[in-house]
Design an enzyme around this catalytic site. Structure first.
Site, PDB file in Angstrom:
ATOM      1  CG  ASN A   9      -1.725   1.206   1.428  1.00  0.00           C
ATOM      2  OD1 ASN A   9      -1.823   2.043   0.518  1.00  0.00           O
ATOM      3  ND2 ASN A   9      -2.335   1.345   2.598  1.00  0.00           N
ATOM      4  CD1 TRP A  10       3.758   1.143  -2.537  1.00  0.00           C
ATOM      5  CD2 TRP A  10       3.677   2.019  -4.598  1.00  0.00           C
ATOM      6  NE1 TRP A  10       4.541   0.367  -3.362  1.00  0.00           N
ATOM      7  CE2 TRP A  10       4.507   0.882  -4.632  1.00  0.00           C
ATOM      8  CE3 TRP A  10       3.475   2.730  -5.778  1.00  0.00           C
ATOM      9  CZ2 TRP A  10       5.143   0.444  -5.791  1.00  0.00           C
ATOM     10  CZ3 TRP A  10       4.097   2.300  -6.948  1.00  0.00           C
ATOM     11  CH2 TRP A  10       4.922   1.178  -6.940  1.00  0.00           C
ATOM     12  CE  LYS A  11      -0.233   3.319   4.751  1.00  0.00           C
ATOM     13  NZ  LYS A  11      -0.218   3.455   6.204  1.00  0.00           N
ATOM     14  CG  HIS A  95      -6.072   2.000   4.949  1.00  0.00           C
ATOM     15  ND1 HIS A  95      -5.669   2.968   5.834  1.00  0.00           N
ATOM     16  CD2 HIS A  95      -5.047   1.121   4.854  1.00  0.00           C
ATOM     17  CE1 HIS A  95      -4.446   2.676   6.252  1.00  0.00           C
ATOM     18  NE2 HIS A  95      -4.049   1.563   5.676  1.00  0.00           N
ATOM     19  CD  GLU A  97      -3.111   5.616   6.662  1.00  0.00           C
ATOM     20  OE1 GLU A  97      -3.023   5.590   5.431  1.00  0.00           O
ATOM     21  OE2 GLU A  97      -2.210   5.192   7.418  1.00  0.00           O
ATOM     22  CD  GLU A 167      -3.761  -2.395   7.246  1.00  0.00           C
ATOM     23  OE1 GLU A 167      -2.633  -2.638   6.821  1.00  0.00           O
ATOM     24  OE2 GLU A 167      -4.366  -1.332   7.012  1.00  0.00           O
ATOM     25  N   GLY A 173       2.063   2.097  10.915  1.00  0.00           N
ATOM     26  CA  GLY A 173       3.062   3.162  10.821  1.00  0.00           C
ATOM     27  C   GLY A 173       3.723   3.509  12.145  1.00  0.00           C
ATOM     28  CB  SER A 213       4.656  -1.916  12.186  1.00  0.00           C
ATOM     29  OG  SER A 213       4.275  -0.576  12.439  1.00  0.00           O
ATOM     30  N   GLY A 234       2.646  -1.126   4.345  1.00  0.00           N
ATOM     31  CA  GLY A 234       2.746   0.282   3.974  1.00  0.00           C
ATOM     32  C   GLY A 234       4.198   0.673   3.791  1.00  0.00           C
ATOM     33  N   GLY A 235       4.774   1.270   4.835  1.00  0.00           N
ATOM     34  CA  GLY A 235       6.129   1.823   4.763  1.00  0.00           C
ATOM     35  C   GLY A 235       7.163   0.900   4.148  1.00  0.00           C
TER      36      GLY A 235
END
Ligand code: PGA
Length: 253
Positions: A9-11, A95, A97, A167, A173, A213, A234-235
């Site tokens: 997930n590159w957000k 998600h 966010e 999640e 994150g 994470s 993600g990250g």
């Protein structure tokens, strides 16, 4: 047998040019990788190019959200039909966010899920509790409610094609990954709700990914849990080397 799925997930990261550069480095690293399904979720401005660049590769692309209607006066939205026309086949829904910053609700997620399935998308439905909810012992009730609200009206055969991503919000994150056994336990709980809603056979077929994470260092332990069928990353999906190491968990680098 549930085929593991590794999703990046590159957000709100990476321009189209950066996305294509990423693929140039990433695709050779996973060219022979058959064990896991791999999906990348770039930003909307890069999506069309990424979909084209991934044609005839082992990697697929998805959108980070969508509108459930085909078209209409909805400023700023991109429709399920339009995303389908560019060849996009996966969609992230719910998600945290999107829920916390952009007003996504179980009701709007349900409309999107129905539309996504009607247009042949594979939806990745995200569920997760906050730290306060976990500390108050509300995790089970929160997850069951999110799941029931999102999948209302789906048939078992529709449900079978979707993927769930658990999640925990406190893990996204933050560097605080859920302990593998805790994640495994929570996945069992989600699967028990799926069994109540759709029957045991369907529940056993649905993949449940863990997200929050995930890194090259903790993926192997997470994937050792029988209830964890992959990861939403993600990250650590933002560099080709790191995401490739996650995809190759348990294999020599
Ligand atoms: P993270 O994000 O891996 O950076 O924690 C996961 C996600 O939000 O999907």
């Amino acid at each position: 047998m549930r085929k593991p799925l590794m999703a990046g997930n590159w957000k709100m990261f990476k321009t189209p040019e950066e996305s294509i550069d990423y693929l140039a480095a990433f695709l050779p690293l996973v060219a022979d990788h058959e064990r896991d399904e791999i999906v990348l979720f770039p930003t909307l401005t890069a999506l069309s190019e990424v979909v084209s660049a991934l044609r005839n590769t082992r990697v697929a692309a998805g959108t980070q959200t969508m509108h459930w209607l085909a078209e209409g006066p909805y400023t700023g939205q991109t429709s399920v039909m339009m995303l389908s026309k560019i060849g996009c086949r996966f969609v992230l829904l719910g998600h945290s966010e999107q829920r916390s910053f952009l007003g996504e609700t179980d009701g709007s997620i349900n409309l999107k899920l129905q539309a996504a399935l009607a247009h042949g998308f594979v939806p990745l439905l995200c569920l997760g509790e906050t730290l306060a909810q976990r500390e108050n012992g509300e995790t089970e009730a929160v997850l069951r409610k999110q799941l029931r609200g999102a999948v209302a009206g789906l048939t078992s055969s529709q449900a079978e094609t979707m993927v769930i991503a658990y999640e925990p919000i406190w893990a996204i994150g933050t560097g605080h990954t859920a302990a593998p056994d805790l994640a495994g336990w929570t996945h069992s709980l989600i699967r028990s709700e799926l069994a109540l809603l759709f029957g045991q056979t369907t529940a056993s077929a649905i993949r449940i990914l863990y997200g929050g994470s995930v890194t090259p260092h903790n993926i192997e332990q997470l994937m050792a849990e029988p209830e964890i069928d992959g990861a939403l990353v993600g990250g650590a999906s933002l560099t080709p080397e790191s995401f490739s190491r996650i995809v190759h968990y348990g294999q020599p680098a």
